[in-house]
Structures are given as structure tokens and as C-alpha cells.
Motif scaffolding. Structure first.
Motif, PDB file in Angstrom:
ATOM      1  N   GLU A  27       0.824  -1.198   0.000  1.00  0.00           N
ATOM      2  CA  GLU A  27       0.000   0.000   0.000  1.00  0.00           C
ATOM      3  C   GLU A  27       0.866   1.259   0.000  1.00  0.00           C
ATOM      4  OE1 GLU A  27      -3.930  -1.971   2.033  1.00  0.00           O
ATOM      5  OE2 GLU A  27      -2.932  -0.367   3.138  1.00  0.00           O
ATOM      6  N   PRO A  59      -2.552  -2.509  -3.948  1.00  0.00           N
ATOM      7  CA  PRO A  59      -4.001  -2.595  -3.726  1.00  0.00           C
ATOM      8  C   PRO A  59      -4.594  -1.281  -3.224  1.00  0.00           C
ATOM      9  CG  PRO A  59      -2.832  -3.664  -1.934  1.00  0.00           C
ATOM     10  CD  PRO A  59      -1.793  -3.235  -2.926  1.00  0.00           C
ATOM     11  N   PHE A  60      -3.729  -0.410  -2.676  1.00  0.00           N
ATOM     12  CA  PHE A  60      -4.217   0.877  -2.181  1.00  0.00           C
ATOM     13  C   PHE A  60      -3.183   1.955  -2.454  1.00  0.00           C
ATOM     14  CE2 PHE A  60      -4.401   4.306   0.849  1.00  0.00           C
ATOM     15  CZ  PHE A  60      -5.725   4.684   0.771  1.00  0.00           C
TER      16      PHE A  60
ATOM     17  N   SER B  28      -7.827   0.258   8.137  1.00  0.00           N
ATOM     18  CA  SER B  28      -8.383  -1.001   8.647  1.00  0.00           C
ATOM     19  C   SER B  28      -9.680  -0.741   9.410  1.00  0.00           C
ATOM     20  CB  SER B  28      -7.384  -1.686   9.579  1.00  0.00           C
ATOM     21  OG  SER B  28      -6.311  -2.200   8.828  1.00  0.00           O
ATOM     22  N   SER B  31     -12.329  -0.453   6.979  1.00  0.00           N
ATOM     23  CA  SER B  31     -12.761  -1.763   6.464  1.00  0.00           C
ATOM     24  C   SER B  31     -13.761  -2.417   7.410  1.00  0.00           C
ATOM     25  CB  SER B  31     -11.566  -2.713   6.310  1.00  0.00           C
ATOM     26  OG  SER B  31     -10.631  -2.201   5.396  1.00  0.00           O
ATOM     27  N   ARG B  35     -17.809  -3.188   6.892  1.00  0.00           N
ATOM     28  CA  ARG B  35     -18.443  -4.500   7.035  1.00  0.00           C
ATOM     29  C   ARG B  35     -19.575  -4.449   8.048  1.00  0.00           C
ATOM     30  NH1 ARG B  35     -13.808  -8.926   7.425  1.00  0.00           N
ATOM     31  NH2 ARG B  35     -15.602 -10.285   7.762  1.00  0.00           N
ATOM     32  N   ASP B  45     -14.214   1.176  -0.320  1.00  0.00           N
ATOM     33  CA  ASP B  45     -12.971   1.732  -0.891  1.00  0.00           C
ATOM     34  C   ASP B  45     -12.946   3.247  -0.722  1.00  0.00           C
ATOM     35  OD1 ASP B  45     -11.953  -0.666  -1.741  1.00  0.00           O
ATOM     36  OD2 ASP B  45     -12.646  -0.476  -3.806  1.00  0.00           O
ATOM     37  N   ARG B  48     -12.187   4.117   2.873  1.00  0.00           N
ATOM     38  CA  ARG B  48     -10.764   3.905   3.167  1.00  0.00           C
ATOM     39  C   ARG B  48      -9.905   5.041   2.614  1.00  0.00           C
ATOM     40  NH1 ARG B  48     -11.715  -1.758   2.941  1.00  0.00           N
ATOM     41  NH2 ARG B  48     -11.936  -1.679   0.692  1.00  0.00           N
TER      42      ARG B  48
ATOM     43  N   VAL C  24     -16.432  -7.289  14.236  1.00  0.00           N
ATOM     44  CA  VAL C  24     -15.587  -7.304  13.038  1.00  0.00           C
ATOM     45  C   VAL C  24     -14.713  -6.044  12.984  1.00  0.00           C
ATOM     46  CG1 VAL C  24     -17.354  -6.260  11.530  1.00  0.00           C
ATOM     47  CG2 VAL C  24     -15.597  -7.703  10.537  1.00  0.00           C
ATOM     48  N   ARG C  27     -11.715  -6.503  15.133  1.00  0.00           N
ATOM     49  CA  ARG C  27     -10.686  -7.318  14.473  1.00  0.00           C
ATOM     50  C   ARG C  27      -9.933  -6.514  13.414  1.00  0.00           C
ATOM     51  NH1 ARG C  27     -14.722 -11.181  14.673  1.00  0.00           N
ATOM     52  NH2 ARG C  27     -15.057 -11.230  12.426  1.00  0.00           N
ATOM     53  N   SER C  28     -10.663  -5.706  12.645  1.00  0.00           N
ATOM     54  CA  SER C  28      -9.984  -4.876  11.640  1.00  0.00           C
ATOM     55  C   SER C  28      -9.042  -3.883  12.315  1.00  0.00           C
ATOM     56  CB  SER C  28     -10.999  -4.110  10.800  1.00  0.00           C
ATOM     57  OG  SER C  28     -11.661  -4.989   9.942  1.00  0.00           O
ATOM     58  N   SER C  31      -5.975  -5.627  13.081  1.00  0.00           N
ATOM     59  CA  SER C  31      -5.124  -5.801  11.890  1.00  0.00           C
ATOM     60  C   SER C  31      -4.302  -4.550  11.624  1.00  0.00           C
ATOM     61  CB  SER C  31      -5.971  -6.085  10.643  1.00  0.00           C
ATOM     62  OG  SER C  31      -6.720  -7.258  10.799  1.00  0.00           O
ATOM     63  N   ARG C  48      -6.080 -10.357  17.018  1.00  0.00           N
ATOM     64  CA  ARG C  48      -7.434 -10.376  16.444  1.00  0.00           C
ATOM     65  C   ARG C  48      -8.345 -11.292  17.246  1.00  0.00           C
ATOM     66  NH1 ARG C  48      -5.128  -9.394  11.253  1.00  0.00           N
ATOM     67  NH2 ARG C  48      -4.325 -11.503  11.175  1.00  0.00           N
TER      68      ARG C  48
ATOM     69  N   GLU D  27     -16.169 -15.331   8.093  1.00  0.00           N
ATOM     70  CA  GLU D  27     -15.670 -15.332   9.461  1.00  0.00           C
ATOM     71  C   GLU D  27     -16.774 -15.753  10.431  1.00  0.00           C
ATOM     72  OE1 GLU D  27     -12.116 -12.099   8.843  1.00  0.00           O
ATOM     73  OE2 GLU D  27     -13.724 -11.560  10.196  1.00  0.00           O
TER      74      GLU D  27
HETATM   75  N1  LIG Z   1      -6.803  -1.455   1.194  1.00  0.00           N
HETATM   76  C1  LIG Z   1      -7.774  -2.243   0.756  1.00  0.00           C
HETATM   77  N2  LIG Z   1      -8.157  -2.171  -0.516  1.00  0.00           N
HETATM   78  C2  LIG Z   1      -9.136  -2.944  -0.975  1.00  0.00           C
HETATM   79  N3  LIG Z   1      -9.797  -3.820  -0.229  1.00  0.00           N
HETATM   80  C3  LIG Z   1      -9.458  -3.930   1.047  1.00  0.00           C
HETATM   81  C4  LIG Z   1      -8.425  -3.145   1.610  1.00  0.00           C
HETATM   82  N4  LIG Z   1      -8.308  -3.474   2.917  1.00  0.00           N
HETATM   83  C5  LIG Z   1      -9.212  -4.389   3.160  1.00  0.00           C
HETATM   84  N5  LIG Z   1      -9.907  -4.683   2.055  1.00  0.00           N
HETATM   85  C6  LIG Z   1     -10.994  -5.653   1.943  1.00  0.00           C
HETATM   86  O1  LIG Z   1     -11.836  -5.506   3.073  1.00  0.00           O
HETATM   87  C7  LIG Z   1     -12.040  -6.781   3.668  1.00  0.00           C
HETATM   88  C8  LIG Z   1     -12.071  -6.676   5.167  1.00  0.00           C
HETATM   89  O2  LIG Z   1     -10.985  -5.901   5.625  1.00  0.00           O
HETATM   90  P1  LIG Z   1     -10.123  -6.253   6.897  1.00  0.00           P
HETATM   91  O3  LIG Z   1      -9.687  -4.960   7.450  1.00  0.00           O
HETATM   92  O4  LIG Z   1      -9.047  -7.213   6.521  1.00  0.00           O
HETATM   93  O5  LIG Z   1     -11.089  -6.938   7.929  1.00  0.00           O
HETATM   94  P2  LIG Z   1     -10.692  -8.132   8.873  1.00  0.00           P
HETATM   95  O6  LIG Z   1      -9.404  -7.741   9.548  1.00  0.00           O
HETATM   96  O7  LIG Z   1     -11.812  -8.245   9.835  1.00  0.00           O
HETATM   97  O8  LIG Z   1     -10.518  -9.346   7.995  1.00  0.00           O
HETATM   98  C9  LIG Z   1     -10.903  -7.650   3.209  1.00  0.00           C
HETATM   99  O9  LIG Z   1     -11.374  -8.949   2.972  1.00  0.00           O
HETATM  100  C10 LIG Z   1     -10.415  -7.020   1.935  1.00  0.00           C
HETATM  101  O10 LIG Z   1     -10.904  -7.686   0.795  1.00  0.00           O
END
Ligand SMILES: Nc1ncnc2c1ncn2[C@@H]1O[C@H](COP(=O)(O)OP(=O)(O)O)[C@@H](O)[C@H]1O
Ligand SMILES: Nc1ncnc2c1ncn2[C@@H]1O[C@H](COP(=O)(O)OP(=O)(O)O)[C@@H](O)[C@H]1O
Lengths: 117, 131, 131, 117
Positions: A27, A59-60, B28, B31, B35, B45, B48, C24, C27-28, C31, C48, D27
């Protein structure tokens, strides 16, 4: 081929004809873009350097690397060189198009499409 | 829980130090919020990117202090407020080229975003609608 | 920034409503914290899971209020504190089978975790070391 | 084959010989495990039902589904049936082993390994 990996961003460069291709994985934000800047500078040397940045594994991307890309474009052009982007999709594409940078820095689908003249 | 079920006004907050290393945590957080509010991928997106930009702006302009991000379920989707406290770095009002790109991105992503800048406090607010 | 560079005591916080839909986001948040503190993948997984468990415990036991998660860079890695406020649901002290599994998991993941339960406030603290 | 998708969790079931196989993708936590419980109950009917839960597409699982799995094991056994797990790795494996549930519910690497006697 040199490699940098600060855990957040992986940078690899290789030569393809007249181009140095810098592949970025990870990223790109305010925290990681200085590492990209450092590597871009190191590649922008010699006579008429051609540097392509491959963003296909990014991806970002936010606006933090845009100023740096534009500054490098200018610096390379001043040396008779070129800057190009490769593999621009998703998040990088969005940011480059909203800010209009996609009209300033040429982009190619793949490294194999870079002009070798 | 889909957004329809989310209690209006339900609030999620994040607080981080104003350090570039922590912008990843703001993304994060976005994200997770996406959800739990049931946002589609494109809107996630957008959230974020918008939070990454606003936090970068706050970090570039200030020293010390904290960054607090609040997201409240609201019409049409959510209300986002970012408050950064800390000493203003740039007293001259000069903007870097990064700041110019950042502002134009934030305005494109979140039309109607408001910026309230004061000596020790920057407040950015916007309403999130589907991307 | 690797952990070595992280200022000791640097704090990241999350605040969520006590609703299963928002776990959720915890958890994010974990991360993101793991990435900004430079934790390895296994320790990130541990954080997490531990936050998911502690938030579930807080949500199962209380009604209303808020859940606040604080992570501070500390020796060896970080200090994690979760404070849940809200009215206690179960006055009898009976534990569900889920709560039993949860406690044994939390104790395995974070040996030495402390639980301070009061009428309107549950505080869980633990120290994070490499998994 | 029935399918449930509440955005967070996808549940699909299919029959393989004497077994009903419920494949979980997503999950498993306090928010999503009630959907799994509902589907498990729906499959635990008839005479000597054999139900296998495929966890190979579960990147995260916490303790919220453990009580339910144990309760379903008991319920199925009371009907002369069986509960099994399939594709247990990573996060589910960790949680099942720390709590000792891996010694209570039989696990198989793949659905093809389920006993068909
Ligand atoms: N920077 C990003 N760009 C695009 N998609 C993302 C990005 N970060 C996370 N995601 C998507 O968002 C979803 C959930 O994010 P995430 O923060 O990993 O949640 P968790 O930690 O609960 O799994 C991921 O499955 C991923 O596909
Ligand atoms: N629940 C999870 N289980 C295992 N790994 C995860 C989980 N959630 C996230 N990760 C890993 O952590 C990384 C970063 O998490 P994420 O929250 O998606 O950050 P971001 O939103 O900034 O991309 C992801 O690339 C993913 O591999």
C-alpha cells in the motif's frame, strides 16, 4: 535486481531494454511513499534515464505519492529521460484519474508495451 | 447487521497518534466499519481512501495532539467526522503540492466536506453516500 | 515504523457500541494496529482473536454502554485494555458454555489477563508478547 | 443444494453419500454463528443424520460457535447420528485445539475421507 522490503512495501527493480522498471508491492500512503521516492531517485541517473513504475501489485494508493511522481516526471524530463506507469488499475487508477495525473504521466498495460525506440 | 438494521446515530470511533505509521489503522478501521454497516465494496474503498487522505492532511499540518475519527450511521449511509488536535505546523498558509492533490481528492470523494481549521484543532466532516 | 521505532506508550483506541455486528471492526482495528506496530502474522492473529473474544464477553454480559479498546506500545510488545460499560445482564453469576470456552481461550492467548468486573464496568487487561 | 448468504457468511449444503456437508465461507463470530446454528439444526433431522461442517473457507473463527458445535454433536448423537468437521486449518484449528474440542468432534482433511459405512 535490487530489492527493498520495509515490511509494508516491497520494491524491486529490473531492466527491460532501455527502461528501468520499478515494481511496487504494498500500500502506498504517507508512511510508505518516501521509500518509493528514494528508489526512484536512485534510478533517475545517467543519460536520458527511462523509468517505469509498475503499480499492478498496489491494492491501495492515496494522494501521498502523487506530488513525488510529478516531481520525478519533471526531473527525468529535464535530463532528457522519461517516466511511465505500468499496470494501473483499481485504487491507483482512481486516484490518478480524479486528480488528472493520468493525463500527465503516460501509462502502459504491461512492461512489454513500453516503447523501446 | 445490514445498514437498514443499524441504529441511526450508532457511533464507532478511532483515536490514533498523528503519525504516518498509523494511517494504516485508520484504513483497517474503515474496512471494519464498512463491514459492520454493510457498505458495498466500492463505498468501502471510498471510505478507506477518504480517511487515509483526511488523516494525512491532519498529520501534515499539525504536530503532537491526537486524531479522532467518528463514524455514525446516518442518512444516506453515515456521517464521518475527523478531529485533529495539535500545534499547527504551517503558519503561513502555504500548501504543499500534496495538500493540493489531497484537497481535490477529498472534495471529489466527499462532495460538501467541510474543513474547520483553528489554531489547535482541525475538524473535517462529510456525509458518506454510496460510491 | 517497526516496533523498535514506536514511541513507548503510543496509544491507539477504538470505541464501538456493544453489538455483535461491530466485533468485526475490533478485528480490523487489530489488523491495522498489528501493521503499524510491525507485529508478525502470528501475533497479529493472536491479537485479532483475543480482541474478538474479549469484546464478545463484554457484549454477552452487558446491555447498553460502550466498549473501548486501548492498545499501547509497551514491553515486550503492547498493553491491551478493554473497558466495557453498561448494565450487567447476568446477575446470577451463571456462565454460559460459550463464556467458559471464551475464558479458557483468553487465558491461553493472553496468560495473566486480568478481569475486573463491577456492576457497570468490566475491565480486561493483558500484555501482548510474540505468539 | 441450498444457499444462505447474509453478506458476512455464506452457507451451502450438499449431499455426499450418507453425509450432509455444510460448507461455511466467511468469518465465524458472535454475529455470524447464529446463521450456522440455524442451518445445522435444519440438517439434523430424520433418522441417524450425519452432518459434516466444512471449515476450509473460514479465515477466522472465535469461541462463539464452539458451544453450538458441541450442542449439535450431542443432539445428533442422541438421534443415532454423527457430527464431523472437514478442512480444519489455521484459525479454526487453533481455537478447536486450545479448547480441546478437537478431541471431541472428529475431523477429516477432505469430504472424500468421511466414512461411508
Ligand atoms: N486497502 C484495501 N483495498 C481494498 N480492499 C481492502 C483493503 N483493505 C481491506 N480490504 C478488503 O476488506 C475486507 C475486510 O478488511 P479487513 O480490514 O481485513 O477486515 P478483517 O481484519 O476483519 O478481515 C478484506 O477482505 C479485503 O478484501
Ligand atoms: N481475520 C483475519 N485472519 C487472518 N488474517 C487477516 C485477517 N484480517 C486481516 N488479515 C490480514 O491482515 C492484513 C491487513 O489487514 P486489513 O485489516 O485488511 O488492513 P487494510 O484494511 O489496511 O488492508 C491483510 O492483508 C490480511 O492478510
Amino acid at each position: 535486481m535490487a530489492e527493498t522490503d520495509d515490511m509494508d512495501l516491497t520494491l524491486e527493480d529490473q531492466t527491460l531494454g532501455s527502461w528501468s522498471i520499478l515494481s511496487v508491492a504494498g500500500e502506498l500512503d504517507m508512511h510508505t511513499s518516501p521509500a518509493l521516492q528514494e528508489r526512484l531517485e536512485a534510478l533517475s541517473v545517467g543519460d536520458s534515464p527511462r523509468v517505469a513504475v509498475d503499480l499492478s501489485a498496489v491494492p491501495f494508493m492515496d494522494s501521498s505519492s502523487l506530488g513525488m511522481l510529478v516531481a520525478n516526471l519533471k526531473r527525468l524530463q529535464e535530463r532528457g529521460g522519461e517516466l511511465a506507469l505500468v499496470g494501473v488499475t483499481g485504487s491507483p487508477q482512481k486516484v490518478l484519474s480524479i486528480t488528472g495525473i493520468d493525463r500527465v504521466i503516460p501509462a502502459y498495460g504491461a512492461a512489454s508495451e513500453l516503447p523501446q525506440d | 447487521m445490514s445498514l437498514a438494521e443499524a441504529t441511526s446515530g450508532e457511533r464507532l470511533s478511532l483515536e490514533i497518534p498523528p503519525d504516518p505509521a498509523h494511517i494504516v489503522t485508520a484504513r483497517s478501521f474503515a474496512s471494519g466499519v464498512a463491514r459492520s454497516l454493510g457498505l458495498d465494496d466500492e463505498t468501502a474503498d471510498l471510505l478507506r481512501l477518504a480517511l487515509s487522505e483526511v488523516c494525512s492532511e491532519a498529520i501534515e499540518q499539525r504536530r503532537g495532539g491526537r486524531i479522532v475519527v467518528d463514524v455514525s450511521a446516518d442518512t444516506p449511509l453515515a456521517r464521518v467526522t475527523v478531529v485533529a488536535t495539535g500545534v499547527r505546523r504551517d503558519q503561513t498558509g502555504n500548501h504543499s503540492i500534496e495538500a493540493t492533490f489531497r484537497r481535490s481528492l477529498i472534495e471529489a470523494l466527499a462532495p460538501g466536506a467541510t474543513f474547520d481549521e483553528q489554531q489547535e484543532r482541525l475538524t473535517v466532516s462529510f456525509t458518506l453516500s454510496a460510491a
